[in-house]
Structures are given as structure tokens and as C-alpha cells.
Write a protein that holds these residues in place. Structure first.
Motif, PDB file in Angstrom:
ATOM      1  N   ILE A  41       0.812  -1.220   0.000  1.00 40.17           N
ATOM      2  CA  ILE A  41       0.000   0.000   0.000  1.00 40.17           C
ATOM      3  C   ILE A  41       0.850   1.277   0.000  1.00 40.17           C
ATOM      4  O   ILE A  41       0.592   2.188  -0.808  1.00 40.17           O
ATOM      5  CB  ILE A  41      -1.005  -0.022   1.179  1.00 40.17           C
ATOM      6  CG1 ILE A  41      -2.084  -1.075   0.896  1.00 40.17           C
ATOM      7  CG2 ILE A  41      -1.642   1.354   1.381  1.00 40.17           C
ATOM      8  CD1 ILE A  41      -3.068  -1.274   2.044  1.00 40.17           C
ATOM      9  N   PRO A  42       1.883   1.417   0.852  1.00 40.83           N
ATOM     10  CA  PRO A  42       2.650   2.679   0.826  1.00 40.83           C
ATOM     11  C   PRO A  42       3.262   3.017  -0.528  1.00 40.83           C
ATOM     12  O   PRO A  42       3.087   4.151  -1.018  1.00 40.83           O
ATOM     13  CB  PRO A  42       3.708   2.460   1.916  1.00 40.83           C
ATOM     14  CG  PRO A  42       3.075   1.505   2.862  1.00 40.83           C
ATOM     15  CD  PRO A  42       2.301   0.566   1.992  1.00 40.83           C
ATOM     16  N   PRO A  43       3.991   2.089  -1.209  1.00 42.73           N
ATOM     17  CA  PRO A  43       4.548   2.464  -2.518  1.00 42.73           C
ATOM     18  C   PRO A  43       3.479   2.734  -3.568  1.00 42.73           C
ATOM     19  O   PRO A  43       3.664   3.585  -4.439  1.00 42.73           O
ATOM     20  CB  PRO A  43       5.425   1.267  -2.905  1.00 42.73           C
ATOM     21  CG  PRO A  43       4.960   0.135  -2.070  1.00 42.73           C
ATOM     22  CD  PRO A  43       4.462   0.745  -0.798  1.00 42.73           C
ATOM     23  N   ALA A  63      -4.741  -5.091  -1.074  1.00 43.59           N
ATOM     24  CA  ALA A  63      -3.432  -4.450  -1.245  1.00 43.59           C
ATOM     25  C   ALA A  63      -3.418  -3.529  -2.452  1.00 43.59           C
ATOM     26  O   ALA A  63      -2.730  -2.501  -2.447  1.00 43.59           O
ATOM     27  CB  ALA A  63      -2.335  -5.506  -1.361  1.00 43.59           C
ATOM     28  N   PHE A  64      -4.156  -3.890  -3.520  1.00 45.37           N
ATOM     29  CA  PHE A  64      -4.206  -2.955  -4.655  1.00 45.37           C
ATOM     30  C   PHE A  64      -5.495  -2.152  -4.703  1.00 45.37           C
ATOM     31  O   PHE A  64      -5.523  -1.036  -5.207  1.00 45.37           O
ATOM     32  CB  PHE A  64      -3.963  -3.679  -5.991  1.00 45.37           C
ATOM     33  CG  PHE A  64      -4.994  -4.701  -6.388  1.00 45.37           C
ATOM     34  CD1 PHE A  64      -6.242  -4.340  -6.865  1.00 45.37           C
ATOM     35  CD2 PHE A  64      -4.691  -6.048  -6.355  1.00 45.37           C
ATOM     36  CE1 PHE A  64      -7.175  -5.284  -7.264  1.00 45.37           C
ATOM     37  CE2 PHE A  64      -5.602  -7.013  -6.760  1.00 45.37           C
ATOM     38  CZ  PHE A  64      -6.853  -6.630  -7.204  1.00 45.37           C
ATOM     39  N   ALA A  65      -6.597  -2.676  -4.139  1.00 43.25           N
ATOM     40  CA  ALA A  65      -7.875  -1.966  -4.208  1.00 43.25           C
ATOM     41  C   ALA A  65      -7.864  -0.682  -3.394  1.00 43.25           C
ATOM     42  O   ALA A  65      -8.377   0.363  -3.841  1.00 43.25           O
ATOM     43  CB  ALA A  65      -9.011  -2.877  -3.736  1.00 43.25           C
ATOM     44  N   LEU A  66      -7.297  -0.722  -2.202  1.00 41.48           N
ATOM     45  CA  LEU A  66      -7.301   0.476  -1.356  1.00 41.48           C
ATOM     46  C   LEU A  66      -6.493   1.621  -1.973  1.00 41.48           C
ATOM     47  O   LEU A  66      -6.983   2.761  -2.035  1.00 41.48           O
ATOM     48  CB  LEU A  66      -6.781   0.122   0.044  1.00 41.48           C
ATOM     49  CG  LEU A  66      -7.683  -0.841   0.844  1.00 41.48           C
ATOM     50  CD1 LEU A  66      -6.992  -1.306   2.115  1.00 41.48           C
ATOM     51  CD2 LEU A  66      -9.020  -0.180   1.175  1.00 41.48           C
ATOM     52  N   PRO A  67      -5.262   1.391  -2.469  1.00 40.89           N
ATOM     53  CA  PRO A  67      -4.550   2.485  -3.138  1.00 40.89           C
ATOM     54  C   PRO A  67      -5.256   2.973  -4.404  1.00 40.89           C
ATOM     55  O   PRO A  67      -5.245   4.172  -4.696  1.00 40.89           O
ATOM     56  CB  PRO A  67      -3.189   1.866  -3.477  1.00 40.89           C
ATOM     57  CG  PRO A  67      -3.021   0.746  -2.531  1.00 40.89           C
ATOM     58  CD  PRO A  67      -4.387   0.210  -2.305  1.00 40.89           C
ATOM     59  N   VAL A  68      -5.864   2.054  -5.167  1.00 37.23           N
ATOM     60  CA  VAL A  68      -6.595   2.468  -6.371  1.00 37.23           C
ATOM     61  C   VAL A  68      -7.722   3.429  -5.992  1.00 37.23           C
ATOM     62  O   VAL A  68      -7.895   4.486  -6.606  1.00 37.23           O
ATOM     63  CB  VAL A  68      -7.150   1.232  -7.113  1.00 37.23           C
ATOM     64  CG1 VAL A  68      -8.249   1.646  -8.093  1.00 37.23           C
ATOM     65  CG2 VAL A  68      -6.034   0.514  -7.861  1.00 37.23           C
ATOM     66  N   LEU A  69      -8.485   3.078  -4.969  1.00 40.02           N
ATOM     67  CA  LEU A  69      -9.585   3.943  -4.539  1.00 40.02           C
ATOM     68  C   LEU A  69      -9.070   5.266  -3.978  1.00 40.02           C
ATOM     69  O   LEU A  69      -9.686   6.314  -4.176  1.00 40.02           O
ATOM     70  CB  LEU A  69     -10.436   3.214  -3.492  1.00 40.02           C
ATOM     71  CG  LEU A  69     -11.251   2.029  -4.023  1.00 40.02           C
ATOM     72  CD1 LEU A  69     -11.797   1.183  -2.877  1.00 40.02           C
ATOM     73  CD2 LEU A  69     -12.404   2.523  -4.908  1.00 40.02           C
ATOM     74  N   GLN A  70      -7.952   5.222  -3.268  1.00 41.39           N
ATOM     75  CA  GLN A  70      -7.361   6.458  -2.729  1.00 41.39           C
ATOM     76  C   GLN A  70      -7.032   7.435  -3.845  1.00 41.39           C
ATOM     77  O   GLN A  70      -7.152   8.647  -3.681  1.00 41.39           O
ATOM     78  CB  GLN A  70      -6.088   6.102  -1.947  1.00 41.39           C
ATOM     79  CG  GLN A  70      -5.342   7.287  -1.387  1.00 41.39           C
ATOM     80  CD  GLN A  70      -5.625   7.509   0.087  1.00 41.39           C
ATOM     81  OE1 GLN A  70      -6.604   6.989   0.611  1.00 41.39           O
ATOM     82  NE2 GLN A  70      -4.778   8.257   0.752  1.00 41.39           N
ATOM     83  N   ARG A  71      -6.610   6.908  -5.011  1.00 41.13           N
ATOM     84  CA  ARG A  71      -6.174   7.755  -6.117  1.00 41.13           C
ATOM     85  C   ARG A  71      -7.332   8.228  -6.999  1.00 41.13           C
ATOM     86  O   ARG A  71      -7.103   8.965  -7.947  1.00 41.13           O
ATOM     87  CB  ARG A  71      -5.137   6.999  -6.957  1.00 41.13           C
ATOM     88  CG  ARG A  71      -3.787   6.887  -6.247  1.00 41.13           C
ATOM     89  CD  ARG A  71      -2.871   5.859  -6.909  1.00 41.13           C
ATOM     90  NE  ARG A  71      -2.595   6.184  -8.304  1.00 41.13           N
ATOM     91  CZ  ARG A  71      -1.636   7.023  -8.716  1.00 41.13           C
ATOM     92  NH1 ARG A  71      -0.886   7.659  -7.818  1.00 41.13           N
ATOM     93  NH2 ARG A  71      -1.429   7.236  -9.999  1.00 41.13           N
ATOM     94  N   VAL A  72      -8.559   7.799  -6.693  1.00 46.39           N
ATOM     95  CA  VAL A  72      -9.728   8.322  -7.409  1.00 46.39           C
ATOM     96  C   VAL A  72     -10.047   9.687  -6.816  1.00 46.39           C
ATOM     97  O   VAL A  72     -10.591   9.800  -5.720  1.00 46.39           O
ATOM     98  CB  VAL A  72     -10.938   7.370  -7.284  1.00 46.39           C
ATOM     99  CG1 VAL A  72     -12.164   7.975  -7.963  1.00 46.39           C
ATOM    100  CG2 VAL A  72     -10.617   6.014  -7.890  1.00 46.39           C
ATOM    101  N   THR A  73      -9.716  10.735  -7.529  1.00 51.72           N
ATOM    102  CA  THR A  73      -9.792  12.085  -6.950  1.00 51.72           C
ATOM    103  C   THR A  73     -11.219  12.599  -6.809  1.00 51.72           C
ATOM    104  O   THR A  73     -11.531  13.327  -5.873  1.00 51.72           O
ATOM    105  CB  THR A  73      -8.984  13.072  -7.814  1.00 51.72           C
ATOM    106  OG1 THR A  73      -9.405  12.951  -9.168  1.00 51.72           O
ATOM    107  CG2 THR A  73      -7.499  12.766  -7.705  1.00 51.72           C
ATOM    108  N   ALA A  74     -12.104  12.226  -7.747  1.00 53.85           N
ATOM    109  CA  ALA A  74     -13.475  12.745  -7.688  1.00 53.85           C
ATOM    110  C   ALA A  74     -14.458  11.599  -7.896  1.00 53.85           C
ATOM    111  O   ALA A  74     -15.067  11.467  -8.968  1.00 53.85           O
ATOM    112  CB  ALA A  74     -13.684  13.825  -8.746  1.00 53.85           C
ATOM    113  N   PRO A  75     -14.625  10.722  -6.913  1.00 54.05           N
ATOM    114  CA  PRO A  75     -15.527   9.580  -7.080  1.00 54.05           C
ATOM    115  C   PRO A  75     -16.962  10.024  -7.352  1.00 54.05           C
ATOM    116  O   PRO A  75     -17.445  10.996  -6.768  1.00 54.05           O
ATOM    117  CB  PRO A  75     -15.425   8.845  -5.740  1.00 54.05           C
ATOM    118  CG  PRO A  75     -14.895   9.847  -4.778  1.00 54.05           C
ATOM    119  CD  PRO A  75     -14.025  10.759  -5.571  1.00 54.05           C
TER     120      PRO A  75
END
Length: 558
Positions: A41-43, A63-75
Motif C-alpha cells: 500500500i505505501p509504494p 493491497a491494490f484496491a485500497l490504493p486504487v480507490l485512494q487515487r480516485v480524486t473525484a468519485p
């Protein structure tokens, strides 16, 4: 860049996830990240590309879903997706999509699974309304891109999940074509249970300075048994069905998958095991999606306890309470073995992997050991005496459970009446006998399974050749037949061309296909007998190396 087993963070809050994600995780009861989540998650939040080797059950989806959602700027805003996740099967697309929805519901993330076998109209409508994350099988994703419905120009992240499975299923060209449509500055994440050279090739072409993570199963303490106990049994082909029944009787699995090579074997074993008193369900490529869904529903609800399946049909299946995986044949590729046994021994529970090997397959076990760096213990098939002892133990355990938990007073009058005439020990012995027989303990037709006498090893170079590297073949293996194609080396035909053509045009996948011989002017391909006509019709409709080929069953010499 390589990440080791570090991780000072002990909770999800330490990973600096957005409040909506933390709220969703708290609601789901997640307290702390798994090792792979701490490492990945950190990298990923920092925008790095990542290549992760991880077994099923390690928590890689989050491990990949949480960072992907974090990077969605305007859900919830806009039409084009911010992330695309490619997976090999319909089942995995649904599973990953559901995970994204659970994690992203507090932030209003729109997640859409797209896959073949479902009405494309609904998927087109959803894409038109706008989505944030698309979880797709490669074939359907490429179809939607071609229709102009799936726009990738605003994509921030691409995830290739179960990448080795996608390559084995013939999706290599589709993946390359999809990645060509994505922005060059995207973040690329690749997860795979194994990292063969083909996966390394994709990583070199499409990942930029990726963080590399290798995460297997949780380590056991010194002296503890591993989470997956791996055992093999050498047995002649004529006794394999009886040996399978014997092993299942002794193991008494709560839920198990038995892997077979062909549809016919699946149907035969399902019938045999149901006749033996098991609740067995078949799963293979000849079934409709509705049939598959009903089978999986019965297995997950506990209505069925055994799933008899081909590799292709079982891809993407995830059953939490699975205790045993049985290989009715030794898998031809070590990677396939890794995927199969990855379904058990999860979440700290012990699992069992059993393999039935014919004498000629013993060397394949050694190849698997070399790749997995784990020993597969070869044991003898349990004897009739072993089976009876096991059934008596099960009877004893059932009686003990009844003594501890059941209200037995209503039966007291029976015991007291009999005690006037017989010794109480004799009454108990008679009751145990009846319970043992009622549980299937006394089967008069049980026969000893002959022990295999190991034959001398073949001389170097005299063993069964590998795909595409053998001389004129003898008879096809049981359940298989050979298809003749009138194109060979002079036309530039390679084994991967034939596998790709068959996997792309028929319901078969790479692992269903047997040995391949390529001569100067023709080729021979082993395929399951039940699928031969479908393969022939499919190959007659397509071209190989730009040429139409004569396709028919191999003519056997008189």
C-alpha cells in the motif's frame, strides 16, 4: 526497487488512507493490514509501479484496491474510469468488484465488473453513465474498447491480477493490445502467484522501476506443521478411482476440490463419488453459467462437500471453508500445482493437498518440488485396515460429541431395559456397532488397492517428450485424441500459435491441451476427446499464420 518484510505500520490508520476508506474497513471489522498490504500500500499510494508475487489468501485484493480507490480524486463524477483491473475469469471479476464496492462505498465509488457471458447492453449503459473503476476480463475489455464504450484516456492505474493465469488462458495479445490504449504515464500494478519468464517480460515492457514484493504464505513457527500438508500416492491408472474414494473416506474433508483433466473424467468421478455416499458436484466447460452458479451456491452453502472440476472451470473460484485439494493427475505445469494448492491453508487454517500420480508421472512430482522448493511426501494408499480404523475413530468422535452435547434421557429406558438382560459393556458395544455401520463403516466390497512396484527409471532422453519436442507419438493418453493440421514448421507454426488458436476459438484453454508435435508440413495436437469436434470446427473457421489449414482427426495406422 525491492521491498522486504519490514513494515513499521501496525494499523490501517498508519498507512495514511483517506477517512472514508478507514471508515469502511472499520465497518467490515478489519483491524490491521496483512503483511502484503503493509508492503504494497505505501509504494502504491506514492505512485510507484509494483510487481507482486503473492499466493491466494494473502490479502492482495485489498493491497491494490485500497490504493486504487485512494487515487480516485473525484468519485461519482465524470464518465471515464480512473482505474482498470484485468482478471482472468468471470468469477474473479465479480469477486474483485465486490471487494472494491465494499471498500469504496463510503466514498461513493462506482465500480463495474465487465465480462463475457453477460448482456453487453447493460455494461454499455453503465459505462455511458460513468464509472470510477472497471474490473474486466481481457476479451470483454478489448471488445468494449473497440466499440468506443470503454475510454482509457483518463486512466491513472492499471492492475493485472492473476497475470500468470491470464497468460495461460491465451490472453497475452489481448493484454498487450489493452495496455497500448492506456496513457503512458499510468501506474501499472502486476500480481501473480508465480513469476515465469513471460511475466518478467511483461514487467520489463510495461512497468517503470517497479517495487518488487514476494509474499507467500505466513511462516510457521519452528517445529510446527506447514499450513498445507502435501502428499502424493503412486497408483496404477486402473485403480485411481478406487484410490480416490479410499483417500476421501480416510481424510473425511469438510469441503474439497478434485481436479481432473477432462470433462468425461469429471462426470465419471462425480457419479462414482455420489454412489459412494458423497455430495459431489461437477464443474466443467460444458456447463452454462447458470449451472455453474447453482453448483457454486450449493458448495458455499454446505449442501455439497466435493467439487469435481477441470482447471479451466475452477479458475477464479474462492471457497473460504475449503480443506482439501486433490490432483487426480499430476499437473503438467508446476505453476498449475501452485495455483491449485493456493486455495487451501488460508487464514491460519491447515489445508491438505493430495496428488494421485501414475508411475510415469513420478518425475513430474520432482519437477514441482524443484519449483516450489517444498517436499511432497510420497505415501502408500491407505489399506482396508487403515480405512476401518479411521471409520471407527469417526464413530468414536461422533459418540463423544453426542455424550457431551445431546440430551440422552429419552433413550435411558432402552439401556436400562437391556441392562437387566446384558452387561452394560455389551449394550454399548452393540450400540457402537450399529452407529459404525450406519455411518458407512462396514462395506463388504472394500478391496485392497495393489501397491505399485516402481519401474526402473528411463534412460536420459527416453522419457515422454515435452510439448512440441517429441518424435512420432504412440496412442493418445486416455480421454484425449489427436487433431491433425496441415501446417507445420515450414509455415512458421510454433506450439504457442496452436495453443493460442485453439484457446481463442474454442471453449478450451491452454491447460486443456496436451502434447503438440510440429513436423515440417503438418502438426498434431492432443485435445480432450469430448471437445475434439468443437476444436476441429473452430480451427477450420480461423487462420494460423495467415493461412487456412486442413483440420481433421489424426488417421490411425492400420
Amino acid at each position: 526497487m525491492t521491498m522486504g518484510e519490514s513494515g513499521d505500520a501496525t494499523g490501517f490508520a498508519d498507512l495514511e488512507l483517506r477517512p472514508e476508506l478507514l471508515q469502511a474497513l472499520t465497518g467490515l471489522g478489519y483491524e490491521e493490514p496483512t503483511p502484503i498490504q503493509r508492503e504494497a500500500i505505501p509504494p502504491l499510494l506514492d505512485g510507484h509501479d509494483l510487481l507482486g508475487q503473492a499466493a491466494t489468501g494473502t490479502g492482495k485484493t485489498a493491497a491494490f484496491a485500497l490504493p486504487v480507490l485512494q487515487r480516485v480524486t473525484a468519485p461519482g463524477v465524470g464518465e471515464a474510469p480512473a482505474a482498470l483491473v484485468l482478471v482472468p475469469t468471470r468469477e474473479l471479476a465479480i469477486q474483485v468488484s465486490e471487494a472494491f464496492h465494499r471498500y469504496g462505498r463510503e466514498m461513493g465509488a462506482r465500480v463495474l465488473p465487465v465480462y463475457g457471458g453477460a448482456p453487453i447492453g447493460r455494461q454499455l449503459q453503465s459505462l455511458k453513465r460513468g464509472v470510477d473503476v472497471v474490473v474486466a476480463t481481457p476479451g470483454r475489455a478489448l471488445d468494449l474498447i473497440g466499440r468506443g464504450a470503454l475510454r482509457l484516456d483518463e486512466l491513472k492505474t492499471v492492475v493485472l491480477d492473476e497475470a500468470d493465469e491470464m497468460l495461460d488462458m491465451g490472453f497475452a495479445e489481448d493484454i498487450e493490445a489493452i495496455l497500448q490504449e492506456t496513457p503512458e504515464e499510468r501506474q501499472t500494478v502486476l500480481f501473480s502467484a508465480t513469476v515465469p519468464p513471460r511475466i518478467d517480460g511483461i514487467a520489463r515492457r510495461h512497468l517503470r522501476g517497479p517495487v518488487r514484493i514476494e509474499m507467500g504464505r505466513p511462516e510457521t513457527e519452528p517445529g510446527e506443521q506447514p499450513l498445507v500438508r502435501q502428499r502424493a500416492y503412486i497408483v496404477d491408472r486402473s485403480h485411481k478411482a478406487a484410490a480416490l474414494g479410499r483417500l476421501l473416506d480416510v481424510e473425511a474433508p469438510a469441503a474439497a476440490i478434485v481436479f481432473c483433466r477432462t470433462r468425461d473424467q469429471v462426470d465419471e468421478l462425480t457419479e462414482m463419488l455420489n454412489g459412494r455416499g458423497y455430495r459431489a458436484e461437477a464443474l466443467h466447460g460444458g456447463m452454462s453459467q447458470d449451472q455453474r452458479d447453482r453448483v457454486m451456491g450449493r458448495l458455499r452453502s454446505g449442501t455439497a462437500e466435493l467439487l469435481i472440476a477441470t482447471d479451466v472451470a475452477a479458475r477464479g473460484i474462492d471457497i473460504d471453508h475449503l480443506t482439501h485439494v486433490v490432483n487426480y493427475h499430476v499437473p503438467s505445469a508446476p505453476e498449475s500445482y501452485v495455483h491449485r494448492i493456493g486455495r487451501v491453508g488460508r487464514a491460519g487454517r491447515e489445508g491438505v493437498a493430495l496428488t494421485l500420480a501414475e508411475p510415469r508421472e513420478h518425475r513430474m512430482l520432482k519437477a514441482i518440488e524443484r519449483v516450489t522448493k517444498q517436499r511432497i511426501v510420497v505415501e502408500k494408499i491407505p489399506t482396508v485396515a487403515d480405512l476401518r480404523a479411521r471409520r471407527l475413530e469417526l464413530t468414536r468422535a461422533a459418540l463423544r460429541e453426542s455424550l457431551l452435547t445431546d440430551d440422552l434421557d429419552s433413550y435411558r429406558v432402552v439401556v436400562e431395559t437391556l441392562a437387566d438382560e446384558f452387561d452394560v459393556m455389551e449394550v454399548a458395544l452393540a450400540a457402537v456397532k450399529l452407529a459404525y455401520e450406519a455411518g458407512g463403516g462396514a462395506q463388504a466390497d472394500e478391496q485392497e488397492i495393489p501397491e505399485v512396484v516402481r519401474r526402473p527409471q528411463r534412460e536420459p532422453g527416453k522419457g515422454r517428450p515435452e510439448r512440441g519436442e517429441r518424435g512420432r507419438p504412440g496412442p493418445a493418453p486416455e480421454g484425449m485424441t489427436r487433431v491433425f493440421l496441415g501446417l507445420g514448421r515450414r509455415s512458421g507454426v510454433r506450439p504457442q500459435d496452436l495453443v493460442g488458436a485453439i484457446a481463442g476459438e474454442s471453449s478450451l484453454r491452454g491447460r486443456d491441451i496436451g502434447a503438440i508435435e510440429i513436423a515440417d508440413r503438418f502438426s498434431l495436437v492432443e485435445v480432450p476427446e469430448a471437445s475434439a469436434e468443437e476444436v476441429i470446427a473452430s480451427l477450420r473457421r480461423t487462420t494460423i499464420k495467415g493461412k487456412k489449414a486442413i483440420v481433421r482427426r489424426e488417421r490411425q495406422p492400420r
